[in-house]
Scaffold this motif. Structure first.
Motif, PDB file in Angstrom:
ATOM      1  N   GLY A 266       0.807  -1.215   0.000  1.00 23.58           N
ATOM      2  CA  GLY A 266       0.000   0.000   0.000  1.00 23.58           C
ATOM      3  C   GLY A 266       0.836   1.259   0.000  1.00 23.58           C
ATOM      4  O   GLY A 266       2.064   1.226   0.095  1.00 23.58           O
ATOM      5  N   ILE A 267       0.167   2.380  -0.112  1.00 24.86           N
ATOM      6  CA  ILE A 267       0.832   3.665  -0.276  1.00 24.86           C
ATOM      7  C   ILE A 267       1.640   4.062   0.959  1.00 24.86           C
ATOM      8  O   ILE A 267       2.738   4.618   0.835  1.00 24.86           O
ATOM      9  CB  ILE A 267      -0.181   4.781  -0.666  1.00 24.86           C
ATOM     10  CG1 ILE A 267       0.546   6.044  -1.136  1.00 24.86           C
ATOM     11  CG2 ILE A 267      -1.145   5.078   0.458  1.00 24.86           C
ATOM     12  CD1 ILE A 267       1.265   5.913  -2.436  1.00 24.86           C
ATOM     13  N   GLY A 268       1.129   3.774   2.144  1.00 22.53           N
ATOM     14  CA  GLY A 268       1.855   4.137   3.358  1.00 22.53           C
ATOM     15  C   GLY A 268       3.206   3.450   3.450  1.00 22.53           C
ATOM     16  O   GLY A 268       4.232   4.083   3.731  1.00 22.53           O
ATOM     17  N   MET A 269       3.221   2.153   3.199  1.00 21.89           N
ATOM     18  CA  MET A 269       4.462   1.393   3.258  1.00 21.89           C
ATOM     19  C   MET A 269       5.404   1.809   2.125  1.00 21.89           C
ATOM     20  O   MET A 269       6.613   1.931   2.340  1.00 21.89           O
ATOM     21  CB  MET A 269       4.175  -0.105   3.175  1.00 21.89           C
ATOM     22  CG  MET A 269       5.395  -0.935   3.434  1.00 21.89           C
ATOM     23  SD  MET A 269       6.098  -0.621   5.062  1.00 21.89           S
ATOM     24  CE  MET A 269       5.343  -1.911   5.981  1.00 21.89           C
TER      25      MET A 269
ATOM     26  N   LYS B  88       5.652   4.745   0.728  1.00 22.42           N
ATOM     27  CA  LYS B  88       6.243   6.039   1.094  1.00 22.42           C
ATOM     28  C   LYS B  88       7.339   5.857   2.143  1.00 22.42           C
ATOM     29  O   LYS B  88       8.385   6.496   2.064  1.00 22.42           O
ATOM     30  CB  LYS B  88       5.175   7.001   1.610  1.00 22.42           C
ATOM     31  CG  LYS B  88       4.307   7.584   0.528  1.00 22.42           C
ATOM     32  CD  LYS B  88       3.287   8.545   1.122  1.00 22.42           C
ATOM     33  CE  LYS B  88       2.508   9.255   0.055  1.00 22.42           C
ATOM     34  NZ  LYS B  88       1.556  10.226   0.625  1.00 22.42           N
ATOM     35  N   LEU B  89       7.082   5.008   3.100  1.00 23.75           N
ATOM     36  CA  LEU B  89       8.070   4.745   4.143  1.00 23.75           C
ATOM     37  C   LEU B  89       9.344   4.135   3.550  1.00 23.75           C
ATOM     38  O   LEU B  89      10.454   4.569   3.862  1.00 23.75           O
ATOM     39  CB  LEU B  89       7.477   3.812   5.203  1.00 23.75           C
ATOM     40  CG  LEU B  89       8.347   3.501   6.407  1.00 23.75           C
ATOM     41  CD1 LEU B  89       8.624   4.776   7.197  1.00 23.75           C
ATOM     42  CD2 LEU B  89       7.669   2.463   7.282  1.00 23.75           C
TER      43      LEU B  89
ATOM     44  N   GLN C 234      11.333   6.722   1.513  1.00 20.18           N
ATOM     45  CA  GLN C 234      12.073   7.680   2.341  1.00 20.18           C
ATOM     46  C   GLN C 234      13.318   7.062   2.972  1.00 20.18           C
ATOM     47  O   GLN C 234      14.288   7.744   3.227  1.00 20.18           O
ATOM     48  CB  GLN C 234      11.174   8.220   3.460  1.00 20.18           C
ATOM     49  CG  GLN C 234      10.094   9.134   2.956  1.00 20.18           C
ATOM     50  CD  GLN C 234       9.125   9.538   4.062  1.00 20.18           C
ATOM     51  OE1 GLN C 234       9.202   9.078   5.189  1.00 20.18           O
ATOM     52  NE2 GLN C 234       8.189  10.415   3.711  1.00 20.18           N
TER      53      GLN C 234
ATOM     54  N   ILE D 150       4.372   6.517  -6.763  1.00 16.70           N
ATOM     55  CA  ILE D 150       3.599   7.158  -5.701  1.00 16.70           C
ATOM     56  C   ILE D 150       2.719   8.264  -6.285  1.00 16.70           C
ATOM     57  O   ILE D 150       1.532   8.359  -5.977  1.00 16.70           O
ATOM     58  CB  ILE D 150       4.528   7.698  -4.592  1.00 16.70           C
ATOM     59  CG1 ILE D 150       5.139   6.528  -3.808  1.00 16.70           C
ATOM     60  CG2 ILE D 150       3.792   8.660  -3.666  1.00 16.70           C
ATOM     61  CD1 ILE D 150       6.255   6.910  -2.866  1.00 16.70           C
TER      62      ILE D 150
ATOM     63  N   GLU E 117      -1.354   8.146  -6.247  1.00 19.51           N
ATOM     64  CA  GLU E 117      -2.107   9.217  -5.591  1.00 19.51           C
ATOM     65  C   GLU E 117      -3.034   9.956  -6.560  1.00 19.51           C
ATOM     66  O   GLU E 117      -4.073  10.447  -6.157  1.00 19.51           O
ATOM     67  CB  GLU E 117      -1.154  10.180  -4.886  1.00 19.51           C
ATOM     68  CG  GLU E 117      -0.543   9.569  -3.642  1.00 19.51           C
ATOM     69  CD  GLU E 117       0.438  10.486  -2.924  1.00 19.51           C
ATOM     70  OE1 GLU E 117       1.053  11.348  -3.586  1.00 19.51           O
ATOM     71  OE2 GLU E 117       0.581  10.320  -1.696  1.00 19.51           O
TER      72      GLU E 117
END
Length: 120
Positions: free
Chosen positions: A90-93, A95-96, A99, A112, A116
């Motif tokens: 998913g998007i949260g993982m 992005k993590l 980074q 990403i 989005e």
């Protein structure tokens, strides 16, 4: 003429050629690849890649009367991006991970951004 605000064909001085209150209700509306995936889903997008061999894709939206118009390459990129983000959980993982990893090794920025633009 193409309305730059609503992404449909209208007479900019008068409004929607069909007299619709919202120019995107106009039968001349042209929907892009992002709207196609939002409306039809990622599985339909994948199926479209399998069965439609042409580079420039135009698919009527029977519900609104508009037409989806986009390139095969843009659809392919968006599907790849969604699959890549989903592959990370998913998007949260994603992005993590993006980074915390050196950009030379893994660059998820485009995926990403694509994800989005479809799912918010």
């Amino acid at each position: 003429m193409k309305c730059t605000k609503k992404n449909c064909y209208v007479d900019m001085g008068i409004g929607c050629e069909m007299g619709e209150p919202d120019p995107c209700d106009c039968k001349y509306a042209v929907k892009d690849v992002i709207q196609f995936i939002k409306d039809q889903g990622i599985e339909t997008a994948k199926l479209t890649l399998e069965v439609v061999p042409v580079q420039e894709i135009e698919i009527p939206d029977n519900k609104s009367g508009a037409t989806y118009s986009f390139s095969r390459d843009s659809l392919k990129r968006m599907v790849k991006s969604v699959d890549e983000i989903n592959g990370f959980g998913g998007i949260g993982m994603a992005k993590l991970i993006n980074q915390s990893v050196d950009g030379d090794y893994l660059d998820l920025e485009q995926s990403i951004t694509d994800w989005e633009s479809i799912y918010g």
